[in-house]
Design a protein around this motif. Structure first.
Motif, short mmCIF file in Angstrom:
data_model
loop_
_atom_site.label_atom_id
_atom_site.label_comp_id
_atom_site.label_asym_id
_atom_site.label_seq_id
_atom_site.Cartn_x
_atom_site.Cartn_y
_atom_site.Cartn_z
N SER A 273 0.96 -1.30 0.06
CA SER A 273 0.08 0.07 -0.01
C SER A 273 0.84 1.11 -0.10
CB SER A 273 -0.88 -0.02 1.24
OG SER A 273 -1.48 1.35 1.35
N LEU A 274 1.38 1.97 -1.14
CA LEU A 274 1.99 3.13 -1.44
C LEU A 274 3.38 2.47 -0.85
CD1 LEU A 274 -0.30 6.01 -0.18
CD2 LEU A 274 0.12 5.09 -2.40
N GLY A 275 3.62 1.42 -1.36
CA GLY A 275 5.11 0.69 -0.99
C GLY A 275 5.60 -0.11 -2.15
N SER A 276 6.65 -0.77 -1.89
CA SER A 276 7.24 -1.77 -2.87
C SER A 276 7.89 -2.96 -2.30
CB SER A 276 7.76 -0.86 -4.23
OG SER A 276 9.08 -0.25 -3.29
N THR A 277 7.90 -3.96 -3.33
CA THR A 277 8.79 -4.95 -2.65
C THR A 277 9.64 -5.39 -3.98
OG1 THR A 277 7.28 -5.92 -1.29
CG2 THR A 277 9.23 -7.54 -2.08
N ASP A 278 11.13 -5.12 -4.12
CA ASP A 278 11.71 -5.17 -5.13
C ASP A 278 12.92 -6.30 -4.84
OD1 ASP A 278 10.64 -3.07 -6.60
OD2 ASP A 278 11.49 -1.60 -5.23
N ILE A 279 13.34 -7.25 -6.07
CA ILE A 279 14.21 -7.93 -5.86
C ILE A 279 15.50 -7.93 -6.94
CG2 ILE A 279 14.73 -10.48 -6.14
CD1 ILE A 279 11.91 -11.16 -5.48
N PRO B 122 13.68 -22.45 -2.97
CA PRO B 122 12.61 -21.27 -2.69
C PRO B 122 12.42 -21.29 -1.43
CG PRO B 122 11.76 -23.62 -3.58
CD PRO B 122 13.23 -23.72 -3.47
N ILE B 123 12.19 -19.90 -0.86
CA ILE B 123 11.78 -19.49 0.37
C ILE B 123 10.57 -18.45 0.07
CG2 ILE B 123 13.75 -19.86 1.71
CD1 ILE B 123 14.34 -17.04 1.82
N THR B 124 9.83 -18.28 1.25
CA THR B 124 8.56 -17.53 0.90
C THR B 124 8.65 -16.51 1.80
OG1 THR B 124 7.05 -19.47 0.53
CG2 THR B 124 6.03 -17.52 1.43
N LEU B 125 8.41 -15.09 1.18
CA LEU B 125 8.29 -13.70 2.05
C LEU B 125 6.87 -13.32 1.83
CD1 LEU B 125 9.57 -11.22 3.44
CD2 LEU B 125 10.18 -10.36 1.05
N SER B 126 6.19 -13.33 2.86
CA SER B 126 4.69 -12.41 2.87
C SER B 126 4.94 -11.41 3.83
CB SER B 126 3.75 -13.62 3.30
OG SER B 126 4.02 -14.11 4.48
N GLY B 127 3.83 -10.66 3.97
CA GLY B 127 3.84 -9.60 4.80
C GLY B 127 3.18 -8.16 4.17
N LYS B 128 3.37 -7.10 4.86
CA LYS B 128 2.69 -5.61 4.52
C LYS B 128 3.54 -4.67 3.98
CE LYS B 128 -0.07 -5.92 7.91
NZ LYS B 128 -1.04 -5.67 8.96
N VAL B 129 3.64 -3.92 3.27
CA VAL B 129 4.52 -2.78 3.05
C VAL B 129 3.45 -1.55 2.98
CG1 VAL B 129 6.31 -1.82 1.88
CG2 VAL B 129 6.04 -4.23 1.98
N SER B 130 3.59 -0.53 3.84
CA SER B 130 2.98 0.54 3.72
C SER B 130 3.74 1.86 3.76
CB SER B 130 1.82 0.66 4.82
OG SER B 130 1.28 -0.33 4.78
N PHE B 131 4.10 2.68 2.74
CA PHE B 131 4.92 3.85 2.88
C PHE B 131 6.14 3.39 2.97
CE2 PHE B 131 0.68 5.53 3.69
CZ PHE B 131 0.54 6.65 3.03
N GLY B 132 6.58 2.25 2.34
CA GLY B 132 8.01 1.94 2.71
C GLY B 132 8.53 1.07 1.48
N SER B 133 9.51 0.17 1.73
CA SER B 133 9.83 -0.53 0.67
C SER B 133 10.56 -1.79 1.40
CB SER B 133 11.05 0.09 -0.16
OG SER B 133 12.28 0.67 0.40
N ILE B 134 10.55 -2.95 0.71
CA ILE B 134 11.58 -4.24 0.92
C ILE B 134 12.33 -4.41 -0.38
CG2 ILE B 134 11.44 -6.64 1.35
CD1 ILE B 134 8.88 -6.45 2.76
N GLU B 135 13.73 -4.62 0.09
CA GLU B 135 14.63 -4.87 -0.99
C GLU B 135 15.32 -6.08 -0.89
OE1 GLU B 135 15.14 -2.57 -3.32
OE2 GLU B 135 14.10 -0.97 -2.84
N ILE B 136 15.17 -6.97 -1.67
CA ILE B 136 15.82 -8.33 -1.76
C ILE B 136 17.25 -8.19 -2.49
CG2 ILE B 136 15.63 -10.75 -1.76
CD1 ILE B 136 13.93 -9.59 0.10
N SER B 137 18.19 -8.56 -2.28
CA SER B 137 19.24 -8.91 -3.19
C SER B 137 20.22 -10.07 -2.78
CB SER B 137 20.41 -7.54 -3.02
OG SER B 137 20.88 -7.39 -1.66
N TYR B 138 20.86 -10.45 -4.13
CA TYR B 138 21.67 -11.75 -3.89
C TYR B 138 23.19 -11.52 -3.73
CZ TYR B 138 17.11 -13.82 -5.11
OH TYR B 138 15.87 -14.37 -5.01
N LYS B 139 23.91 -12.16 -3.17
CA LYS B 139 25.07 -11.75 -3.04
C LYS B 139 26.21 -13.29 -2.92
CE LYS B 139 28.58 -10.16 0.36
NZ LYS B 139 28.79 -9.40 1.67
#
Length: 320
Positions: A287-293, A303-320
């Motif tokens: 909700s006015l947020g983002s989840t980026d990989i 595979p692993i699962t990521l669930s939840g809520k993002v409001s006025f924010g962001s989740i950033e997933i990166s691989y190393k």
């Protein structure tokens, strides 16, 4: 709990027996099979992360207790029992003095205005200014000005009308300024209150982190938290970030099959760094947020699962 209850399965078993339940009765209440409960208690598998709050509520404990996360000892605290009144602080005492004085004045002095119409905004304004100074908060500074407006109205000072259509957009602007300024000038907007020893974040001293039996529990607010785990197996986690930034570097960890993470981000950001042999399947409500990989996992990644809520924010997933 007994000292031998050093795994989640043994803690669940101890709680079940203390509640006088059989494995079949517990399974029925949780909507799982008795075989699943048996596997938990024998440490063959673990409950889904989404089931932990229900299990904790059923036994009347917190999820931290279920995960075995203990509050760190405070070596500087004296062993003697502290006075309860001493631990309260002077804020409530001052508030009681103001309220008592207001009662006396209202009973003995004839005032040209309603005393309580002046008292409540004055008290709230003082609290807002105190929080604004202590935590360098633009939002609470705006709240102080609103209380000042409410304070001047009953004093027969000609004030322009203030409507709700102007209040809520102003609140959004102040919240946005709070986020932007804290990110651009972290040293300026760092709290004047010294955070507890061992916490590595700036801003308001609200943070907890734990890793128990492969489950991560992290709650960050008004600050920054950076954690790096090395050589451990991760089974899941519950991560919350509000008005802050949390970075978890799990690139040197292994992951259990079907690992599940639940993340809740409000006015903040969450950064998770993973090894390339892991593939995130994200299913978050934004909700006015983002989840980026960012980046690509390796072929045949687990595979692993990521669930939840993002409001006025962001989740950033990166691989190393």
């Amino acid at each position: 709990m007994a000292s031998e209850n050093n795994t989640m399965g043994k803690r669940i078993m101890a709680l079940r027996k203390a509640a006088g339940m059989t494995q079949e009765q517990l399974a029925e209440k949780l909507g799982v099979s008795p075989q699943a409960v048996s596997k938990w208690e024998n440490d063959i598998s673990c409950p889904d992360i989404s089931a932990l709050p229900l299990i904790a509520s059923l036994f009347g404990v917190s999820t931290d207790q279920l995960l075995g996360i203990k509050e760190p000892a405070r070596p500087n605290d004296p062993p003697a029992k502290k006075s309860a009144v001493r631990g309260i602080g002077i804020g409530p005492g001052i508030l009681l003095i103001v309220l008592g004085a207001a009662f006396l004045i209202s009973r003995t002095v004839e005032l040209p205005f309603a005393l309580w119409d002046v008292l409540w905004p004055a008290v709230l304004m003082g609290l807002s200014i105190s929080v604004a100074i202590e935590h360098r908060s633009v939002l609470f500074l705006g709240a102080a000005f609103f209380c000042l407006y409410q304070l001047l109205r009953p004093l027969a000072i000609d004030m322009p009308p203030l409507h709700w259509n102007a209040i809520w957009p102003t609140a959004l602007i102040l919240i946005g300024l709070e986020i932007v300024l804290r990110r651009l000038f972290p040293s300026v907007f760092r709290s004047t209150k010294q955070p507890p020893e061992g916490h590595r974040f700036s801003g308001r001293s609200v943070c907890s982190y734990g890793l128990q039996d492969g489950f991560i529990s992290c709650d960050t607010a008004f600050g920054e938290e950076h954690r790096t785990e090395d050589g451990c197996e991760i089974k899941g986690g519950n991560i919350k970030t509000s008005f802050g930034e949390c970075t978890l570097d799990l690139s040197r960890c292994t992951f259990a099959p079907n690992a599940e993470f639940f993340a809740e981000v409000s006015f903040g950001s969450l950064n998770i760094i993973l090894p390339q042999n892991i593939k995130v399947v994200a299913d978050t409500a934004n909700s006015l947020g983002s989840t980026d990989i960012h980046g690509e996992p390796a072929e045949n990644a687990l595979p692993i699962t990521l669930s939840g809520k993002v409001s006025f924010g962001s989740i950033e997933i990166s691989y190393k």
